[in-house]
Design a protein around this motif. Structure first.
Motif, short mmCIF file in Angstrom:
data_model
loop_
_atom_site.label_atom_id
_atom_site.label_comp_id
_atom_site.label_asym_id
_atom_site.label_seq_id
_atom_site.Cartn_x
_atom_site.Cartn_y
_atom_site.Cartn_z
N PRO A 297 0.80 -1.23 0.00
CA PRO A 297 0.00 0.00 0.00
C PRO A 297 0.83 1.28 0.00
O PRO A 297 0.34 2.33 -0.36
CB PRO A 297 -0.85 -0.11 1.26
CG PRO A 297 -0.29 -1.20 2.07
CD PRO A 297 0.56 -2.05 1.18
N ARG A 298 2.09 1.16 0.36
CA ARG A 298 2.97 2.34 0.36
C ARG A 298 3.73 2.49 -0.96
O ARG A 298 4.50 3.44 -1.10
CB ARG A 298 3.96 2.24 1.51
CG ARG A 298 3.27 2.32 2.85
CD ARG A 298 4.28 2.35 3.96
NE ARG A 298 3.59 2.52 5.22
CZ ARG A 298 4.07 2.10 6.36
NH1 ARG A 298 5.23 1.51 6.42
NH2 ARG A 298 3.40 2.29 7.46
N GLY A 299 3.56 1.56 -1.86
CA GLY A 299 4.24 1.67 -3.15
C GLY A 299 5.69 1.26 -3.12
O GLY A 299 6.41 1.44 -4.08
N ILE A 300 6.12 0.68 -2.03
CA ILE A 300 7.50 0.25 -1.89
C ILE A 300 7.67 -1.10 -2.59
O ILE A 300 6.77 -1.93 -2.59
CB ILE A 300 7.88 0.14 -0.39
CG1 ILE A 300 7.68 1.51 0.28
CG2 ILE A 300 9.30 -0.36 -0.21
CD1 ILE A 300 7.73 1.46 1.79
N ASN A 301 8.84 -1.33 -3.15
CA ASN A 301 9.09 -2.58 -3.87
C ASN A 301 9.36 -3.74 -2.92
O ASN A 301 10.42 -4.33 -2.92
CB ASN A 301 10.28 -2.41 -4.83
CG ASN A 301 9.88 -1.67 -6.07
OD1 ASN A 301 8.70 -1.60 -6.41
ND2 ASN A 301 10.85 -1.11 -6.75
N LYS A 302 8.38 -4.05 -2.11
CA LYS A 302 8.44 -5.21 -1.23
C LYS A 302 6.99 -5.64 -1.00
O LYS A 302 6.14 -4.82 -0.66
CB LYS A 302 9.10 -4.85 0.10
CG LYS A 302 9.25 -6.04 1.04
CD LYS A 302 10.02 -5.61 2.29
CE LYS A 302 10.45 -6.79 3.11
NZ LYS A 302 9.48 -7.44 3.90
N ILE A 303 6.72 -6.91 -1.24
CA ILE A 303 5.36 -7.40 -1.08
C ILE A 303 5.04 -7.54 0.41
O ILE A 303 5.69 -8.30 1.12
CB ILE A 303 5.18 -8.76 -1.80
CG1 ILE A 303 5.58 -8.66 -3.28
CG2 ILE A 303 3.75 -9.28 -1.62
CD1 ILE A 303 4.79 -7.70 -4.11
N THR A 304 4.05 -6.81 0.87
CA THR A 304 3.65 -6.88 2.28
C THR A 304 2.17 -7.23 2.43
O THR A 304 1.75 -7.66 3.49
CB THR A 304 3.89 -5.54 2.99
OG1 THR A 304 3.11 -4.52 2.34
CG2 THR A 304 5.36 -5.16 2.97
N HIS A 305 1.38 -7.02 1.37
CA HIS A 305 -0.07 -7.19 1.44
C HIS A 305 -0.59 -7.83 0.15
O HIS A 305 0.13 -7.90 -0.85
CB HIS A 305 -0.77 -5.84 1.63
CG HIS A 305 -0.56 -5.24 2.97
ND1 HIS A 305 0.62 -4.64 3.35
CD2 HIS A 305 -1.40 -5.13 4.04
CE1 HIS A 305 0.51 -4.19 4.59
NE2 HIS A 305 -0.71 -4.47 5.03
N HIS A 306 -1.87 -8.20 0.21
CA HIS A 306 -2.57 -8.74 -0.96
C HIS A 306 -3.96 -8.12 -1.02
O HIS A 306 -4.52 -7.71 0.00
CB HIS A 306 -2.70 -10.27 -0.86
CG HIS A 306 -1.38 -10.96 -0.92
ND1 HIS A 306 -0.86 -11.43 -2.09
CD2 HIS A 306 -0.47 -11.25 0.04
CE1 HIS A 306 0.32 -11.99 -1.85
NE2 HIS A 306 0.57 -11.89 -0.56
#
Length: 178
Positions: free
Chosen positions: A59-68
């Motif tokens: 949700p923050r647009g960072i290149n790391k998958i944290t959510h779906h």
């Protein structure tokens, strides 16, 4: 540049990343336990990678998958219905009923339940893969490649729809390498 960033943030907010990645991983583990396939590490990796590819983001647009997003495995009504009906998956449906202690058997569940419950989505995805890789025999287990590039090709051939022109094996590898 500022307008581009605003549009990107707007797009991310529209995606509604409401499911934690750790919840997807836990649901995959639970699904494999229910199916009696916990020892199939490559199937576990494949299911997690599919969820990342189909719905993963940040949700923050960072290149790391944290959510779906909801329905992280992008289960379709047709695929779910097929898992309810094909003879090849009868033993898997019986394992689900017994091991998950469901009040209703798999074939009495609704596709909206499978889409709304992450573990049911993982079960559906696993059974779809079992079905696809066991074309003419009972689907009890499956050999999944150990290397991600090979799983990417497999994802494209058995899971990703033909209509998705952007779904390429290279993108699968890139997104699952974040």
């Amino acid at each position: 540049m500022k307008l581009l960033l605003e549009r990107w943030n707007s797009f991310l907010n529209e995606q509604k990343y409401s499911i934690l990645h750790s919840d997807v991983v836990n649901s995959v583990d639970r699904a494999l336990q229910i199916l009696g396939l916990s020892s199939n590490a490559n199937l576990r990796s494949f299911l997690i990678e599919i969820a990342i590819m189909e719905s993963g983001g940040n949700p923050r647009g960072i290149n790391k998958i944290t959510h779906h997003t909801s329905n992280p495995f992008q289960i379709t009504n047709g695929a779910f219905q097929f898992t309810q009906e094909t003879w090849k998956l009868k033993k898997m449906r019986d394992r689900i009923f017994k091991n998950a202690k469901m009040s209703n058997p798999w074939d009495k569940q609704s596709s909206s339940e499978a889409k709304g419950n992450v573990t049911m989505g993982a079960l559906t995805a696993a059974m779809w893969i079992l079905h696809q890789l066991n074309p003419s025999r009972e689907a009890l287990n499956v050999a999944i490649p150990s290397k991600m590039p090979e799983r990417a090709v497999l994802w494209k051939s058995i899971y990703n729809t033909e209509g998705d022109q952007e779904g390429k094996a290279e993108y699968y590898v890139r997104k699952n390498s974040l």
